[in-house]
Motif scaffolding. Structure first.
Motif, PDB file in Angstrom:
ATOM      1  N   LEU A  18       0.781  -0.967   0.146  1.00  0.00           N
ATOM      2  CA  LEU A  18       0.164  -0.285  -0.305  1.00  0.00           C
ATOM      3  C   LEU A  18       0.694   1.178  -0.185  1.00  0.00           C
ATOM      4  CD1 LEU A  18      -3.123   1.345  -0.091  1.00  0.00           C
ATOM      5  CD2 LEU A  18      -2.536   1.553   2.860  1.00  0.00           C
ATOM      6  N   LEU A  19       1.914   0.979   0.549  1.00  0.00           N
ATOM      7  CA  LEU A  19       2.490   2.441   0.722  1.00  0.00           C
ATOM      8  C   LEU A  19       3.823   2.658  -0.013  1.00  0.00           C
ATOM      9  CD1 LEU A  19       2.811   2.363   4.956  1.00  0.00           C
ATOM     10  CD2 LEU A  19       1.912   4.496   3.243  1.00  0.00           C
ATOM     11  N   SER A  20       4.647   1.808  -0.746  1.00  0.00           N
ATOM     12  CA  SER A  20       5.851   1.748  -1.380  1.00  0.00           C
ATOM     13  C   SER A  20       6.056   1.342  -2.435  1.00  0.00           C
ATOM     14  CB  SER A  20       6.608   0.699   0.093  1.00  0.00           C
ATOM     15  OG  SER A  20       6.768   1.591   1.151  1.00  0.00           O
ATOM     16  N   GLN A  21       5.081   0.245  -2.896  1.00  0.00           N
ATOM     17  CA  GLN A  21       5.450  -0.274  -4.455  1.00  0.00           C
ATOM     18  C   GLN A  21       4.656   0.670  -5.248  1.00  0.00           C
ATOM     19  OE1 GLN A  21       1.454  -3.562  -5.792  1.00  0.00           O
ATOM     20  NE2 GLN A  21       3.984  -4.773  -5.934  1.00  0.00           N
ATOM     21  N   SER A  28       3.469   7.774  -2.837  1.00  0.00           N
ATOM     22  CA  SER A  28       4.181   9.298  -2.866  1.00  0.00           C
ATOM     23  C   SER A  28       4.030  10.114  -1.551  1.00  0.00           C
ATOM     24  CB  SER A  28       2.910  10.385  -3.695  1.00  0.00           C
ATOM     25  OG  SER A  28       2.305  11.009  -3.591  1.00  0.00           O
ATOM     26  N   LEU A  29       4.633  11.470  -1.267  1.00  0.00           N
ATOM     27  CA  LEU A  29       5.225  12.075   0.213  1.00  0.00           C
ATOM     28  C   LEU A  29       3.674  12.792   0.311  1.00  0.00           C
ATOM     29  CD1 LEU A  29       6.123  12.982   2.852  1.00  0.00           C
ATOM     30  CD2 LEU A  29       7.045  14.536   1.366  1.00  0.00           C
ATOM     31  N   SER A  30       3.310  13.085  -0.748  1.00  0.00           N
ATOM     32  CA  SER A  30       1.788  13.568  -0.494  1.00  0.00           C
ATOM     33  C   SER A  30       0.325  12.871  -0.800  1.00  0.00           C
ATOM     34  CB  SER A  30       1.539  14.134  -2.210  1.00  0.00           C
ATOM     35  OG  SER A  30       0.328  15.050  -2.489  1.00  0.00           O
ATOM     36  N   ALA A  31       0.607  11.709  -1.310  1.00  0.00           N
ATOM     37  CA  ALA A  31      -0.307  10.708  -0.836  1.00  0.00           C
ATOM     38  C   ALA A  31      -0.473  10.452   0.895  1.00  0.00           C
ATOM     39  CB  ALA A  31      -0.366   9.934  -1.713  1.00  0.00           C
ATOM     40  N   ARG A  32       1.242  10.559   1.076  1.00  0.00           N
ATOM     41  CA  ARG A  32       0.858   9.832   2.829  1.00  0.00           C
ATOM     42  C   ARG A  32       0.559  10.562   3.619  1.00  0.00           C
ATOM     43  NH1 ARG A  32       6.525   7.764   1.420  1.00  0.00           N
ATOM     44  NH2 ARG A  32       6.821   6.525  -0.310  1.00  0.00           N
ATOM     45  N   SER A  33       0.975  11.924   3.347  1.00  0.00           N
ATOM     46  CA  SER A  33       0.819  13.100   4.306  1.00  0.00           C
ATOM     47  C   SER A  33      -0.550  13.103   4.432  1.00  0.00           C
ATOM     48  CB  SER A  33       1.937  14.205   4.032  1.00  0.00           C
ATOM     49  OG  SER A  33       1.276  14.789   3.216  1.00  0.00           O
ATOM     50  N   ARG A  34      -1.600  13.793   3.185  1.00  0.00           N
ATOM     51  CA  ARG A  34      -2.813  14.075   3.222  1.00  0.00           C
ATOM     52  C   ARG A  34      -3.493  12.448   4.021  1.00  0.00           C
ATOM     53  NH1 ARG A  34      -2.486  15.370  -1.821  1.00  0.00           N
ATOM     54  NH2 ARG A  34      -3.239  17.739  -0.680  1.00  0.00           N
ATOM     55  N   ALA A  35      -2.628  11.595   3.823  1.00  0.00           N
ATOM     56  CA  ALA A  35      -3.993  10.337   4.009  1.00  0.00           C
ATOM     57  C   ALA A  35      -3.754  10.386   5.638  1.00  0.00           C
ATOM     58  CB  ALA A  35      -3.120   8.813   3.589  1.00  0.00           C
ATOM     59  N   ALA A  36      -2.060  10.365   6.387  1.00  0.00           N
ATOM     60  CA  ALA A  36      -2.287  10.867   7.320  1.00  0.00           C
ATOM     61  C   ALA A  36      -3.628  12.329   8.336  1.00  0.00           C
ATOM     62  CB  ALA A  36      -0.513  11.034   7.883  1.00  0.00           C
ATOM     63  N   TYR A  37      -2.924  12.960   7.757  1.00  0.00           N
ATOM     64  CA  TYR A  37      -3.584  14.111   8.150  1.00  0.00           C
ATOM     65  C   TYR A  37      -4.902  13.195   8.507  1.00  0.00           C
ATOM     66  CZ  TYR A  37      -5.959  18.683   8.343  1.00  0.00           C
ATOM     67  OH  TYR A  37      -6.700  19.870   9.148  1.00  0.00           O
ATOM     68  N   ASP A  49       3.543  21.902   6.487  1.00  0.00           N
ATOM     69  CA  ASP A  49       5.036  21.755   6.691  1.00  0.00           C
ATOM     70  C   ASP A  49       5.693  20.644   5.773  1.00  0.00           C
ATOM     71  OD1 ASP A  49       5.633  24.099   8.054  1.00  0.00           O
ATOM     72  OD2 ASP A  49       6.254  22.764   9.996  1.00  0.00           O
ATOM     73  N   LEU A  50       4.785  19.559   5.903  1.00  0.00           N
ATOM     74  CA  LEU A  50       5.261  18.596   5.020  1.00  0.00           C
ATOM     75  C   LEU A  50       5.278  18.651   3.781  1.00  0.00           C
ATOM     76  CD1 LEU A  50       4.422  15.562   7.359  1.00  0.00           C
ATOM     77  CD2 LEU A  50       6.287  15.984   6.723  1.00  0.00           C
ATOM     78  N   ASN A  51       3.924  19.484   2.980  1.00  0.00           N
ATOM     79  CA  ASN A  51       3.655  19.709   2.048  1.00  0.00           C
ATOM     80  C   ASN A  51       4.857  20.791   1.841  1.00  0.00           C
ATOM     81  OD1 ASN A  51       1.472  18.475   1.248  1.00  0.00           O
ATOM     82  ND2 ASN A  51       0.358  19.724   2.324  1.00  0.00           N
ATOM     83  N   THR A  52       4.886  22.081   2.238  1.00  0.00           N
ATOM     84  CA  THR A  52       5.989  22.950   2.228  1.00  0.00           C
ATOM     85  C   THR A  52       7.314  22.375   2.073  1.00  0.00           C
ATOM     86  OG1 THR A  52       4.651  24.667   3.236  1.00  0.00           O
ATOM     87  CG2 THR A  52       7.054  24.858   3.391  1.00  0.00           C
ATOM     88  N   ILE A  53       7.688  21.737   2.626  1.00  0.00           N
ATOM     89  CA  ILE A  53       8.860  20.544   2.298  1.00  0.00           C
ATOM     90  C   ILE A  53       8.707  19.952   1.092  1.00  0.00           C
ATOM     91  CG2 ILE A  53      10.478  18.636   3.561  1.00  0.00           C
ATOM     92  CD1 ILE A  53       9.427  19.697   6.498  1.00  0.00           C
ATOM     93  N   ARG A  54       8.238  19.216   0.752  1.00  0.00           N
ATOM     94  CA  ARG A  54       8.159  18.493  -0.406  1.00  0.00           C
ATOM     95  C   ARG A  54       7.651  19.407  -1.628  1.00  0.00           C
ATOM     96  NH1 ARG A  54       3.158  18.233  -3.727  1.00  0.00           N
ATOM     97  NH2 ARG A  54       2.387  18.581  -1.995  1.00  0.00           N
ATOM     98  N   GLU A  55       7.592  20.862  -1.821  1.00  0.00           N
ATOM     99  CA  GLU A  55       7.601  21.449  -2.495  1.00  0.00           C
ATOM    100  C   GLU A  55       9.082  21.708  -2.701  1.00  0.00           C
ATOM    101  OE1 GLU A  55       4.630  24.743  -1.830  1.00  0.00           O
ATOM    102  OE2 GLU A  55       3.040  23.788  -2.177  1.00  0.00           O
ATOM    103  N   ILE A  56       9.845  22.454  -1.692  1.00  0.00           N
ATOM    104  CA  ILE A  56      11.236  22.461  -1.575  1.00  0.00           C
ATOM    105  C   ILE A  56      11.569  21.703  -2.337  1.00  0.00           C
ATOM    106  CG2 ILE A  56      12.903  23.955  -0.463  1.00  0.00           C
ATOM    107  CD1 ILE A  56      11.193  24.826   1.473  1.00  0.00           C
ATOM    108  N   ARG A  57      12.063  20.984  -1.865  1.00  0.00           N
ATOM    109  CA  ARG A  57      12.413  19.179  -2.513  1.00  0.00           C
ATOM    110  C   ARG A  57      12.453  19.755  -4.068  1.00  0.00           C
ATOM    111  NH1 ARG A  57      11.493  15.505  -5.712  1.00  0.00           N
ATOM    112  NH2 ARG A  57      13.532  13.667  -5.544  1.00  0.00           N
ATOM    113  N   ASN A  58      10.920  19.659  -4.158  1.00  0.00           N
ATOM    114  CA  ASN A  58      10.637  19.505  -6.029  1.00  0.00           C
ATOM    115  C   ASN A  58      11.518  20.313  -7.112  1.00  0.00           C
ATOM    116  OD1 ASN A  58       9.184  16.739  -5.378  1.00  0.00           O
ATOM    117  ND2 ASN A  58       7.301  17.740  -5.686  1.00  0.00           N
ATOM    118  N   ALA A  59      11.160  21.666  -5.663  1.00  0.00           N
ATOM    119  CA  ALA A  59      12.324  22.759  -6.702  1.00  0.00           C
ATOM    120  C   ALA A  59      13.622  22.296  -7.236  1.00  0.00           C
ATOM    121  CB  ALA A  59      11.475  24.179  -5.910  1.00  0.00           C
ATOM    122  N   PHE A  60      14.439  21.787  -5.244  1.00  0.00           N
ATOM    123  CA  PHE A  60      15.854  21.712  -5.782  1.00  0.00           C
ATOM    124  C   PHE A  60      15.878  19.933  -6.577  1.00  0.00           C
ATOM    125  CE2 PHE A  60      16.014  24.076  -2.173  1.00  0.00           C
ATOM    126  CZ  PHE A  60      17.624  24.615  -2.699  1.00  0.00           C
TER     127      PHE A  60
END
Length: 131
Positions: A18-21, A28-37, A49-60
Motif C-alpha cells: 500500500l505504501l511503498s510499491q 508518494s509523500l503527498s499521498a502519505r501526508s494527506r492520508a495521515a492528516y 509543513d510536510l507539504n511545504t518541505i515537499r514543494e521545496i524538495r521538488n524545486a531542488f
C-alpha cells in the motif's frame, strides 16, 4: 510512512504494498501526508509543513542547477514553515532544523502507537447450521 505503517493492520506485506510499491495509492509523500492528516495521525500544522518541505524538495530536484536557499521562491516557501525555529544563521539551517523537529515530533508519536491486528471476521449467526 512510519506513522502510517504503525496505524495499519499487522500485515507487513499488504501494508508495504500500500505504501511503498511503485504506483500504489500511498507511494508518494503527498499521498502519505494527506492520508495521515485525514486519518487524524498528524496535525494540520505538521501536514502544512510536510507539504511545504515537499514543494521545496521538488524545486531542488527539478531545478538542480538554478536553485538555492537564497532564491526568492525558496525563501518565501521557507517563511511558511510553522516548525522552523526563529533566529537561525541561515534559511538552509532553518529548513534542516524544521525537518529535524518534525522528525522528532512524529517519532515521539510513533513510539506511543500500537500496531493494530486484523479484525475478527464477522460470523452471521443465521448462517450457522444447528446440530
Amino acid at each position: 510512512q512510519r506513522i502510517l505503517l504503525a496505524n495499519v493492520i499487522d500485515d507487513e506485506r499488504e501494508a508495504e504494498n500500500l505504501l511503498s510499491q511503485t504506483g500504489s495509492p500511498l507511494s508518494s509523500l503527498s499521498a502519505r501526508s494527506r492520508a495521515a492528516y485525514c486519518l487524524g495521525l498528524i496535525s494540520k500544522n505538521e501536514f502544512d509543513d510536510l507539504n511545504t518541505i515537499r514543494e521545496i524538495r521538488n524545486a531542488f530536484a527539478h531545478h538542480i542547477f538554478d536553485c538555492s536557499f537564497e532564491h526568492s521562491k525558496i525563501k518565501e516557501a521557507c517563511s511558511k514553515l510553522i516548525h522552523m525555529p526563529p533566529a537561525l544563521p541561515s534559511i538552509r539551517i532553518g529548513f534542516n532544523a524544521t525537518i529535524g523537529s518534525l522528525d522528532h515530533i512524529l517519532y515521539e508519536r510513533l513510539l506511543r502507537t500500537t500496531r493494530r491486528s486484523s479484525p475478527t471476521p464477522f460470523i452471521n449467526a443465521s448462517s450457522i447450521e444447528h446440530r
